[in-house]
Design an enzyme around this catalytic site. Structure first.
Site, PDB file in Angstrom:
ATOM      1  N   LYS A   1       5.847  -0.851   1.419  1.00  0.00           N
ATOM      2  CA  LYS A   1       6.032  -2.265   1.727  1.00  0.00           C
ATOM      3  C   LYS A   1       7.445  -2.700   1.361  1.00  0.00           C
ATOM      4  O   LYS A   1       8.131  -3.350   2.144  1.00  0.00           O
ATOM      5  CB  LYS A   1       5.003  -3.125   0.989  1.00  0.00           C
TER       6      LYS A   1
ATOM      7  N   ASP B   1       7.547 -10.321   6.224  1.00  0.00           N
ATOM      8  CA  ASP B   1       7.654 -10.284   4.775  1.00  0.00           C
ATOM      9  C   ASP B   1       8.036 -11.657   4.270  1.00  0.00           C
ATOM     10  O   ASP B   1       8.946 -12.284   4.777  1.00  0.00           O
ATOM     11  CB  ASP B   1       8.739  -9.298   4.342  1.00  0.00           C
TER      12      ASP B   1
ATOM     13  N   GLY C   1       0.807  -1.213   0.000  1.00  0.00           N
ATOM     14  CA  GLY C   1       0.000   0.000   0.000  1.00  0.00           C
ATOM     15  C   GLY C   1       0.835   1.256   0.000  1.00  0.00           C
ATOM     16  O   GLY C   1       1.779   1.382   0.752  1.00  0.00           O
TER      17      GLY C   1
ATOM     18  N   ALA D   1      -9.873  -3.065   1.594  1.00  0.00           N
ATOM     19  CA  ALA D   1      -8.723  -2.892   2.468  1.00  0.00           C
ATOM     20  C   ALA D   1      -8.676  -3.999   3.514  1.00  0.00           C
ATOM     21  O   ALA D   1      -9.724  -4.419   4.009  1.00  0.00           O
ATOM     22  CB  ALA D   1      -8.816  -1.548   3.165  1.00  0.00           C
ATOM     23  N   ILE D   2      -7.486  -4.477   3.811  1.00  0.00           N
ATOM     24  CA  ILE D   2      -7.341  -5.360   4.969  1.00  0.00           C
ATOM     25  C   ILE D   2      -6.740  -4.551   6.112  1.00  0.00           C
ATOM     26  O   ILE D   2      -7.325  -4.441   7.170  1.00  0.00           O
ATOM     27  CB  ILE D   2      -6.467  -6.585   4.642  1.00  0.00           C
ATOM     28  N   THR D   3      -5.600  -3.960   5.880  1.00  0.00           N
ATOM     29  CA  THR D   3      -5.034  -3.123   6.951  1.00  0.00           C
ATOM     30  C   THR D   3      -4.814  -1.688   6.482  1.00  0.00           C
ATOM     31  O   THR D   3      -4.318  -0.876   7.248  1.00  0.00           O
ATOM     32  CB  THR D   3      -3.687  -3.685   7.458  1.00  0.00           C
TER      33      THR D   3
END
Lengths: 500, 500
Positions: free
Chosen positions: A298, A266, A178, A206-208
């Protein structure tokens, strides 16, 4: 006669998300027999349907009678049961595929059938969150070979739904990680579809993050489309921008990704498998992948992005998918808005080619659309960007976008939250650094993406020369409670923007 | 005025074990702001006390009013709150020590301060189960160096309580991995204490086995002793056999071990740190460690046992602890009983030197007691076993055992569950193999260890020549419900005993 391990369901309305949970009184025989070790798992059956659930224990007797149990909401849905139904409980055997996970922990390479078994168990809900965490950790770092990533991708594809398209070439784009406000997708789809390529884009919520593309689009049109509706829209307009949730392209990935994000681990291998498996399941043949690089994005270094690009390209080859990976600047938010309606406002401005439209969002979108046009081999290398600009500036892209929205069910201007707090500079200087992660956090605490109008309107990109008291950004919310909660967090933070 | 992030506690009696859980209505502002991603964590504060809890969401409104929240039982206890207390909720920052876990996942070696920070966070409850699972997985296999194990052990010691004894030499024993019925500890303590060595034994209750030493002893005497009571008993009798739960020797380990068992991941490093840290925290200076080896024991091969012995000895050296590791036969249950009261019956028979006493339990106990006597250097190498036998057969050990029990609070004969089912051989032949894990499972499903009288009475050790219809073992329970549940499992199993 009721058996010792049969109990009546009483729903309590407890949502534990994807980890099924069973609630039993501490004085019930099954509970006593199994013992309660925080992570006890039981099989729950109703007719031919069966799930595995984690045990929580009720030490009071006012929620359940002695012959009752309860289940978490999702477990009730999956079993298809209702109040009063008689459920059978039984002990579970160790899950076979966990021995492959253990082998991986011990450094062995896994084969295709191992990944297949693991992913099937994950989809069936047989893994508790701790087991998902162990699998993710064992595969994290750069701990998977290219072949292992291919096996994992294939397992994810075969355990989900797959879309088929009559067209030979089907296009898609994807952005890794993101970057707040980076809502290029609707613009790229509009340009590419206006050109005539097929681009049936399904996006996630969206997840987070404060907004997924689906959340942003939902402030303009309807995104919750059935598969047949998606096909109808694409047949009519070459493209769509729908929510992917009505088609289960990679149900295993949906479960893994939530635990991955919670752990903030990650894993190149799982990231690549996650992205490419969903593209193939969606029927795509040609995909452009955008990797923004920045200290709070990210992917944090150019080197990491190059390595990700290299491995992703090898896996795509192995899966027979044509991809182009582009590495872009991820040092700051894109556009001005962060949050569904605010981002929708920005992308509409770009599509209308309005003079005040954020130029960074426009340029990024043209760049990516150009890469897709070139990937089709219908547009010469080097001229994709210019072709894309022509389509956008001619108004064809906006027309296509409105056409897609109307085909999906309607078009309306987004509505921005009216509770607002402006955040001002406490000193003068040049903005040299922006913490994307904490900006995103503020937008979320203000209510995004659940509250479509909530988020941040951002006025001070890197390089801006600000004066004391100048507005850096404004927080929008749909209620005073949410605005207060975001401000409470902001009070505890320093240097979200670095001014020097 | 109440703030948006202040809510009133309403206990619901939900026990989620050590992972704190918070229950909120889906329409509350904090819930909307945080989003609900299965693994959302929040900070909950009351006065100066604060915990981190995982969010579960209530989709109905009949359990909580709009200004109420609930917490899991343990969270209520740790915060020291009651119905109606006003709790403050806030967002949490990422946990710093998780970056050390991520470094470990990426193959880096961790230093003493990393383990210290990780273990402190675990003790504080800052790690969710998924984070514990990631740490365990990252350290699993043979993935820890001897130095890392020493650092982990030291961190576990410094974050727990530590016992001090006036004696210079303090003895202990430990058995690695459950072998059903292997209840040598009370016998060994009685012999060694009768000889005159100091052996303040604190034992655990069962976590996943049908009985821990504390459970077994509880069917004879009181084991729930305060630290001052333990000191009084040891001062009077040289030894005790108490439950270790009233002293928190290694609270981090208590949390890790439950997740480890749920994952069934073997981790030499964590096993060694777990055992040795608790011994040092208990004030021990000389320890005998028993590693039973068998295909269904915890350690399955001689080679694995030797490697474990080698690494454990190196770590003990680094920690300044004198140990002797003995590798023993773990192919079948020891004694006849499996379950607290049944095992207590066996150990009393050995202590009384009764003619029907299980000779395997007696021999193992004498062997281990002999090793401890030799470790003291007061008994010559090679003569420890004979000295131990002399003490047992003279009645001195039994007298000491009764003395210890009386000092702890009383002595009574154990009471065995009266609901019973005998399991008979379905063919004739020689018993060649026994599945310890499934036998233990049956004992547990019958109610052990919570029901002290539940378990298995076992009559057919390896080598027994059985006839069709001969009783192999009997399942005991304290209720028909539990007996039925165990039999339900048994029905689904084959070849728990292999008869050829």
């Amino acid at each position: 006669m009721e058996k010792a391990n049969e109990l009546k369901l009483k729903p309590l309305g407890i949502d534990t998300h994807h980890e099924h949970t069973i609630y039993m009184r501490d004085d019930c025989p099954v509970c006593i027999s199994e013992g309660f070790n925080a992570l006890t798992r039981l099989r729950v059956s109703y007719g031919s349907k069966t799930i595995i659930a984690s045990l929580n224990v009720l030490v009071n007797d006012f929620l359940l009678a002695s012959d009752e149990i309860s289940l978490s909401e999702n477990a009730i849905k999956v079993l298809g049961v209702k109040k009063g139904d008689l459920l059978t409980l039984s002990h579970i055997e160790p899950i076979d595929s966990m021995s492959a996970v253990r082998a991986k922990i011990y450094g062995q390479k896994l084969l295709a059938n191992h990944f297949q078994e693991i992913v099937e168990d994950i989809v069936a809900g047989n893994y508790a969150n701790v087991e998902l965490a162990a699998f993710i950790t064992a595969c994290a770092g750069n701990n998977m070979t290219v072949n292992e990533i291919i096996y994992l991708s294939k397992a994810m594809i075969t355990t989900g739904q797959k879309l088929n398209w009559p067209q030979k070439q089907v296009f898609d784009k994807h952005c890794v990680g993101g970057l707040p406000g980076n809502r290029t997708t609707p613009i790229v789809v509009a340009i590419v579809a206006a050109y005539g390529l097929t681009i049936p884009k399904t996006s996630s919520r969206a997840i987070t993050s404060p907004a997924g593309t689906a959340d942003t689009m939902e402030s303009i049109t309807i995104v919750n489309l059935s598969l047949s509706k998606i096909k109808e829209v694409v047949g009519q307009e070459n493209g769509c921008i729908a929510w992917g949730g009505s088609v289960q392209l990679s149900p295993a990935d949906d479960k893994l990704i939530r635990v991955e994000k919670a752990l903030d681990i990650d894993s190149d291998g799982q990231l690549i498998a996650s992205i490419l498996s969903k593209k193939i399941a969606a029927g795509s043949t040609h995909v452009v992948i955008d990797i923004p690089v920045g200290s709070t994005a990210k992917v944090r270094t150019k080197q990491a992005a190059e390595e990700l690009k290299r491995r992703m390209s090898l896996v795509a080859d192995g899966l027979g998918l044509k991809i182009k990976v582009v590495i872009t600047d991820g040092s700051q938010p894109v556009g001005r808005g962060i949050g569904p309606a605010l981002e929708a406002r920005d992308l509409l401005a770009v599509l209308k080619d309005a003079p005040h439209a954020p130029s960074d969002l426009k340029e990024r979108s043209l760049h990516l659309a150009g890469e897709l046009l070139e990937l089709s081999e219908e547009v010469n290398a080097g001229s994709g960007y210019f072709k894309a600009r022509e389509i956008l500036e001619s108004g064809a892209a906006y027309k296509k976008f409105v056409g897609i929205c109307l085909a999906q069910g309607g078009f309306s201007e987004p509505s921005i939250g009216s509770f607002k707090q402006e955040i001002k500079a406490d000193k003068s200087g040049i903005v040299t650094k922006i913490d994307n992660r904490r900006l995103a956090k503020i937008a979320k605490l203000a209510g995004a993406p659940e509250n479509k109008g909530a988020g941040i309107d951002f006025f001070a990109p890197i390089g801006t020369d600000v004066k004391v008291g100048q507005i850096l950004y404004a927080i929008h919310a749909e209620s005073t409670g949410a605005l207060e909660y975001a401000l409470g967090y902001l009070d505890s933070q320093e240097n979200i923007l670095t001014i020097k």
